[in-house]
Write an enzyme that holds these catalytic residues in place. Structure first.
Site, PDB file in Angstrom:
ATOM      1  N   HIS A 140     -17.060 -24.454 -17.757  1.00 37.28           N
ATOM      2  CA  HIS A 140     -18.608 -23.440 -17.741  1.00 37.28           C
ATOM      3  C   HIS A 140     -19.633 -24.032 -18.646  1.00 37.28           C
ATOM      4  CE1 HIS A 140     -17.104 -20.901 -15.376  1.00 37.28           C
ATOM      5  NE2 HIS A 140     -16.018 -20.919 -15.771  1.00 37.28           N
TER       6      HIS A 140
ATOM      7  N   TYR B 159     -11.004 -24.680 -16.981  1.00 37.65           N
ATOM      8  CA  TYR B 159     -12.908 -24.411 -17.302  1.00 37.65           C
ATOM      9  C   TYR B 159     -13.404 -24.291 -18.200  1.00 37.65           C
ATOM     10  CZ  TYR B 159     -10.700 -21.076 -13.493  1.00 37.65           C
ATOM     11  OH  TYR B 159     -10.080 -20.419 -11.936  1.00 37.65           O
TER      12      TYR B 159
ATOM     13  N   ARG C 184      -3.622 -15.713 -20.619  1.00 37.22           N
ATOM     14  CA  ARG C 184      -3.343 -17.135 -19.548  1.00 37.22           C
ATOM     15  C   ARG C 184      -2.538 -18.225 -20.166  1.00 37.22           C
ATOM     16  NH1 ARG C 184      -8.323 -16.915 -16.417  1.00 37.22           N
ATOM     17  NH2 ARG C 184     -10.055 -16.437 -18.619  1.00 37.22           N
TER      18      ARG C 184
ATOM     19  N   GLU D  29     -14.578 -25.679 -12.140  1.00 40.22           N
ATOM     20  CA  GLU D  29     -15.575 -23.980 -11.643  1.00 40.22           C
ATOM     21  C   GLU D  29     -16.475 -24.898 -10.204  1.00 40.22           C
ATOM     22  OE1 GLU D  29     -17.327 -24.911 -15.409  1.00 40.22           O
ATOM     23  OE2 GLU D  29     -15.026 -24.911 -14.767  1.00 40.22           O
TER      24      GLU D  29
ATOM     25  N   ASP E  54     -19.637 -16.139 -18.045  1.00 40.36           N
ATOM     26  CA  ASP E  54     -19.437 -17.287 -18.744  1.00 40.36           C
ATOM     27  C   ASP E  54     -20.880 -18.595 -18.247  1.00 40.36           C
ATOM     28  OD1 ASP E  54     -16.733 -17.803 -19.235  1.00 40.36           O
ATOM     29  OD2 ASP E  54     -15.985 -16.889 -16.743  1.00 40.36           O
TER      30      ASP E  54
ATOM     31  N   VAL F 201     -17.258  -9.962 -21.478  1.00 43.15           N
ATOM     32  CA  VAL F 201     -16.405  -9.991 -21.399  1.00 43.15           C
ATOM     33  C   VAL F 201     -16.344 -12.111 -21.351  1.00 43.15           C
ATOM     34  CG1 VAL F 201     -14.204 -10.298 -21.966  1.00 43.15           C
ATOM     35  CG2 VAL F 201     -15.002  -9.029 -22.486  1.00 43.15           C
TER      36      VAL F 201
ATOM     37  N   LYS G 163      -9.159 -22.240 -20.639  1.00 37.91           N
ATOM     38  CA  LYS G 163      -9.961 -21.810 -20.928  1.00 37.91           C
ATOM     39  C   LYS G 163     -10.787 -23.318 -21.942  1.00 37.91           C
ATOM     40  CE  LYS G 163     -12.482 -18.863 -20.334  1.00 37.91           C
ATOM     41  NZ  LYS G 163     -13.539 -18.349 -19.318  1.00 37.91           N
TER      42      LYS G 163
END
Length: 370
Positions: A96, A94, A15, A118, A270, A298, A75
């Site tokens: 996490h 993101y 992505r 998130e 995650d 994953v 990410k």
């Protein structure tokens, strides 16, 4: 503002943080967008498309990070990116952080302003920037589960929908939120025997209204979870507590009641996972066994369908990226309480309470720091 768009380097992450339309929009507002060469290649977007959108192609990630006031990613930063972060830089992605002590420490040391997709909320209290990827991951979870239930892939050789005269697979979905409902849609569509657990009775009533007799619903507690996964062919972990580590709902002992060759897909990985035996895996090495149960954990599932995921994600993230760029960080969060909820780190402090609690570290409200 100078905005940086680096190429994602997490394992098999294809992505990218902005589409050409996003780059064009930011450029039209007068901002400069630095695009690392081939950043969009994995999503089928070439450099020429970014150039046509007034993006400026640069050759290295180092240059993107060094020059940009705000980095837009998909990410969380990994390994080589740790040293590229710098004090006061806006990181919009993101994150996490709750289960990731190492990254949190680096971001605090480098005094990065971390805005996590998130944890940004909306008027309804939902998580609008998490929703599109939860939709993708929820739908993928059933596809993945069906794939790995095949014998050549290591599963027990069960067809999700069965055939006339043969029972379908038993699919247990733990969590009835966005991931859960999208998993239900796919599992019901394939003809599986679907059991859904959630602790929110109103949510279960809603799911029952939508799917009726095609699913069975249970209030989630240790007893019902144990009963539900007994002899399950596929278990999908779809729980979420915003910004915090996921609750551990399936213990290792419970795995012993599942069939040999059954499959677990823990979408909650995650946030640490909701299965005791979960450990993060990658697209290049996605599965492992515990007690003869195949685990797929994953941590960037939507990265496997990057074309869909990139466009779905940027539909949600771009409006707030524009706010941050046009108004600047302080003014943007002062005027948008929901965007403020996304601030996880600032000036060397954790500013999101659930992250601090998960790691046993001090919490400092962003309003106090500003």
């Amino acid at each position: 503002m100078i905005i940086g768009l680096p190429k994602e380097i997490k394992d098999n992450e294809y992505r990218v943080g902005l589409t050409p339309a996003g780059v064009k929009t930011l450029s039209d507002y007068g901002h400069t967008v630095l695009v690392e060469t081939k950043a969009g290649e994995g999503s089928g977007i070439n450099d020429d498309e970014y150039i046509a959108a007034n993006g400026r192609i640069v050759e290295t990630a180092d240059e993107v990070w060094q020059r940009a006031d705000m980095i837009v990613k998909v990410k969380e930063p990994v390994g080589p990116e740790y040293n590229r972060m710098r004090e006061g830089q806006l990181l919009y992605t993101y994150l996490h952080l709750a289960p990731d002590v190492k990254l949190t420490k680096v971001m605090l040391e480098r005094k990065v302003t971390g805005i996590a997709y998130e944890t940004i909320t909306n008027e309804e209290g939902h998580l609008p920037l998490l929703t599109p990827m939860s939709e993708v991951a929820g739908r993928m979870a059933v596809q993945v589960g069906a794939h790995y239930l095949q014998r050549p892939e290591g599963g027990r050789g069960v067809l999700m929908g069965g055939v006339p005269g043969v029972l379908p697979a038993k699919a247990v979905i733990i969590g009835g939120g966005v991931v859960g409902i999208n998993s239900i849609k796919m599992a019901v569509g394939l003809g599986a025997n679907v059991v859904v657990l959630d602790r929110n009775l109103d949510r279960l009533r809603y799911l029952d209204d939508i799917f009726g007799s095609r699913i069975k619903t249970l209030v989630s507690n240790p007893y019902t979870v144990k009963e539900a996964i007994e002899h399950a062919d596929l278990v999908i972990g779809a729980v979420l507590i915003p910004g915090a580590s996921a609750p551990m709902l399936v213990t290792r002992d419970m795995l012993k009641t599942m069939h040999k060759g059954a499959v677990i897909v823990d979408v909650a990985v995650d946030q640490g996972g909701c299965i005791e035996t979960t450990k993060p895996t990658t697209h290049s090495d996605p599965t492992f066994y515990v007690d003869d149960v195949l685990h797929y954990c994953v941590a960037n599932m939507p990265g496997a369908v990057p074309r869909t995921s990139t466009f779905a994600l940027t539909n949600a993230t771009l409006p707030l990226a524009i706010k941050l760029a046009n108004k600047g960080f302080k003014d943007a969060i002062a005027k948008d309480a929901h965007l403020k909820e996304g601030v996880n780190t600032y000036a060397g402090h954790i500013t999101y309470e659930a992250v601090a609690e998960s790691q046993g570290l001090p919490y400092k409200p962003i309003d106090e720091l500003l």
